[in-house]
Motif scaffolding. Structure first.
Motif, short mmCIF file in Angstrom:
data_model
loop_
_atom_site.label_atom_id
_atom_site.label_comp_id
_atom_site.label_asym_id
_atom_site.label_seq_id
_atom_site.Cartn_x
_atom_site.Cartn_y
_atom_site.Cartn_z
N VAL A 1 133.54 148.07 14.59
CA VAL A 1 134.92 148.67 14.06
C VAL A 1 135.02 149.93 14.69
O VAL A 1 134.11 150.79 15.16
CB VAL A 1 134.36 148.87 12.47
N HIS A 2 136.21 150.32 15.20
CA HIS A 2 136.61 151.38 16.01
C HIS A 2 136.35 152.61 15.10
O HIS A 2 137.00 152.59 13.86
CB HIS A 2 137.92 151.27 16.38
N PRO A 3 135.53 153.55 15.80
CA PRO A 3 135.25 154.85 14.94
C PRO A 3 136.47 155.73 14.40
O PRO A 3 136.61 156.34 13.27
CB PRO A 3 134.35 155.58 15.67
N ASP A 4 137.57 155.66 15.22
CA ASP A 4 138.72 156.67 14.95
C ASP A 4 139.79 155.79 14.03
O ASP A 4 140.37 156.62 13.24
CB ASP A 4 139.44 156.95 16.21
N THR A 5 139.84 154.50 14.15
CA THR A 5 140.86 153.99 13.66
C THR A 5 140.49 152.93 12.32
O THR A 5 141.38 152.44 11.63
CB THR A 5 141.74 153.01 14.60
N GLY A 6 139.32 152.78 12.61
CA GLY A 6 138.69 151.70 11.35
C GLY A 6 139.15 150.42 11.62
O GLY A 6 138.79 149.53 10.74
N LEU A 7 139.77 149.88 12.65
CA LEU A 7 140.15 148.64 12.96
C LEU A 7 139.08 147.71 13.60
O LEU A 7 138.03 148.25 14.44
CB LEU A 7 141.24 148.60 14.16
#
Length: 67
Positions: A41-47
């Motif tokens: 999971v991308h830490p900035d976007t949550g995607l």
């Protein structure tokens, strides 16, 4: 038609890309390459993000120890 990323996420990605390119200018560069599919999971976007085998992994990807 694809969704455009959130402007803040896009800005952070550009800043991270700049930092990575500056870091790549150093004489010693440590690369981590995906040996298999890596789901995270991308830490900035949550995607959800998937890296394919052979793809260079960014520093924010936490790998589980093998064993």
């Amino acid at each position: 038609m694809g969704r455009r990323p959130h402007p803040l996420a896009e800005q952070r990605e550009q800043e991270r890309t700049l930092k990575v390119s500056e870091a790549s200018a150093s004489p010693v560069e440590a690369r981590r390459v995906a040996a298999d599919y890596v789901h995270t999971v991308h830490p900035d976007t949550g995607l959800d993000v998937v890296f394919v085998p052979g793809e260079t992994l960014p520093a924010w990807v936490e790998l589980e120890p093998e064993g």
